[in-house]
Enzyme design. Structure first.
Site, mmCIF file in Angstrom:
data_model
loop_
_atom_site.group_PDB
_atom_site.id
_atom_site.type_symbol
_atom_site.label_atom_id
_atom_site.label_comp_id
_atom_site.label_asym_id
_atom_site.label_seq_id
_atom_site.Cartn_x
_atom_site.Cartn_y
_atom_site.Cartn_z
ATOM 1 N N HIS A 1 -30.929 10.768 19.817
ATOM 2 C CA HIS A 1 -31.324 10.002 20.997
ATOM 3 C C HIS A 1 -31.823 10.982 22.045
ATOM 4 C CE1 HIS A 1 -29.393 5.852 20.246
ATOM 5 N NE2 HIS A 1 -29.628 6.461 19.096
ATOM 6 N N TYR B 1 -55.117 15.752 7.829
ATOM 7 C CA TYR B 1 -55.122 14.394 7.261
ATOM 8 C C TYR B 1 -55.607 13.355 8.253
ATOM 9 C CZ TYR B 1 -50.480 14.798 9.451
ATOM 10 O OH TYR B 1 -49.444 15.054 10.324
ATOM 11 N N HIS C 1 -31.382 11.733 12.922
ATOM 12 C CA HIS C 1 -31.597 10.698 13.940
ATOM 13 C C HIS C 1 -30.973 11.219 15.227
ATOM 14 C CE1 HIS C 1 -31.751 6.991 16.134
ATOM 15 N NE2 HIS C 1 -30.448 6.799 16.103
ATOM 16 N N ASP D 1 -50.195 21.745 16.196
ATOM 17 C CA ASP D 1 -49.593 22.702 15.252
ATOM 18 C C ASP D 1 -48.788 21.991 14.179
ATOM 19 O OD1 ASP D 1 -48.749 25.617 17.300
ATOM 20 O OD2 ASP D 1 -50.360 25.263 15.852
ATOM 21 N N HIS E 1 -35.475 1.881 20.130
ATOM 22 C CA HIS E 1 -34.321 2.606 19.573
ATOM 23 C C HIS E 1 -34.481 4.086 19.879
ATOM 24 C CE1 HIS E 1 -31.454 3.239 15.876
ATOM 25 N NE2 HIS E 1 -31.027 3.804 16.979
HETATM 26 O O1 LIG Z 1 -28.495 4.733 17.162
HETATM 27 C C1 LIG Z 1 -27.310 4.736 17.434
HETATM 28 C C2 LIG Z 1 -26.772 3.857 18.515
HETATM 29 O O2 LIG Z 1 -27.847 3.234 19.170
HETATM 30 C C3 LIG Z 1 -26.420 5.671 16.667
HETATM 31 O O3 LIG Z 1 -27.225 6.656 16.040
HETATM 32 C C4 LIG Z 1 -25.456 6.446 17.541
HETATM 33 O O4 LIG Z 1 -26.223 7.294 18.372
HETATM 34 C C5 LIG Z 1 -24.551 7.288 16.646
HETATM 35 O O5 LIG Z 1 -23.810 6.399 15.863
HETATM 36 P P1 LIG Z 1 -22.820 6.997 14.741
HETATM 37 O O6 LIG Z 1 -23.623 7.905 13.838
HETATM 38 O O7 LIG Z 1 -21.744 7.774 15.478
HETATM 39 O O8 LIG Z 1 -22.278 5.780 14.019
#
Ligand SMILES: O=C(CO)[C@@H](O)[C@H](O)COP(=O)(O)O
Length: 232
Positions: free
Chosen positions: A98, A230, A96, A121, A172
């Site tokens: 940002h 697909y 995950h 690709d 998000h």
């Molecule tokens: O999505 C979020 C906050 O919006 C989190 O992913 C933070 O970016 C990181 O949080 P921790 O992994 O440090 O708790």
């Protein structure tokens, strides 16, 4: 505990790739690596800067999000990782971030259209954006519900988690996955690059056409083999 050393090391190395690739700053984002025989995964501790990380600081968590081993609090996204590991049996790592452009597309709540062969690709479809949380979900457990938002969105689009290994979550940011944590990191870097190209494409020509499906198929199967397309 020595029995978790291998996934702590894999998670640590993958986490350290995020700042190295310019995908995160400060404490944004997190990576996890799973051991399905042990039924646990190692994940970045919450709020710890990447410069202060070590393999020993990775937190070991089970598929219900319960800490099994580790002194620090696991990432605030741990339940999202846990839901996906529990339901998607062939993934080995989850990321995950940002990262700027992918997060901007997630905040705009738009899918990322296929404008070029760089995208084709890696995927034969527009990169989906899962809807943002409903009021009911926000009142519940946000991170737990995000895992189901991700799975429900792929299912509604007729996609499998093995066909496409990346998604945006509305309001998000992106999540990616793969057979290994390293592949999930690769997918996060590809997603950010494709997101930036798509943004710039639209800013140069707001009527830019999507790539033709015939070319998407030809290009994807050149890289992934016959019958791997697909569709949209
Ligand atoms: O999505 C979020 C906050 O919006 C989190 O992913 C933070 O970016 C990181 O949080 P921790 O992994 O440090 O708790």
């Amino acid at each position: 505990m020595q029995q978790y050393q291998h996934i702590r090391q894999a998670a640590y190395e993958a986490n350290m790739q995020l700042p190295a690739l310019g995908l995160v700053i400060f404490t944004f984002g997190n990576v996890s690596a799973v051991d399905r025989q042990l039924g646990v995964f190692a994940i970045k501790p919450s709020g710890v800067p990447y410069a202060e990380l070590s393999p020993g600081k990775m937190v070991i968590v089970d598929f219900d999000g319960k800490t099994v081993d580790g002194q620090l609090r696991p990432s605030s996204d741990t339940l999202t990782h846990a839901v996906l590991y529990k339901h998607w049996e062939h993934i080995g790592g989850i990321v995950h971030t940002h990262s700027t452009y992918a997060t901007a597309w997630a905040q705009s709540q738009r899918d990322i259209p296929i404008y070029g062969t760089t995208h084709a690709d890696h995927n034969t479809v527009d990169i989906p954006c899962a809807p943002p949380m409903s009021d009911a979900m926000i009142a519940g457990d946000y991170e737990y519900q995000t895992g189901f938002q991700i799975m429900d969105t792929l299912r509604e689009r007729g996609l499998t988690y093995e066909e496409i290994e990346m998604i945006l979550v509305g309001n998000h940011a992106p999540f990616t996955w793969g057979k290994t944590a390293a592949k999930a990191v690769y997918n996060s870097a590809v997603l950010e690059s494709v997101a930036q190209m798509a943004y710039l494409t639209e800013s140069i020509n707001s009527n830019a056409p999507r790539l033709k499906d015939a070319l998407i198929k030809k290009h994807f199967e050149r890289k992934h083999g016959p019958n791997s397309y697909y569709g949209q």
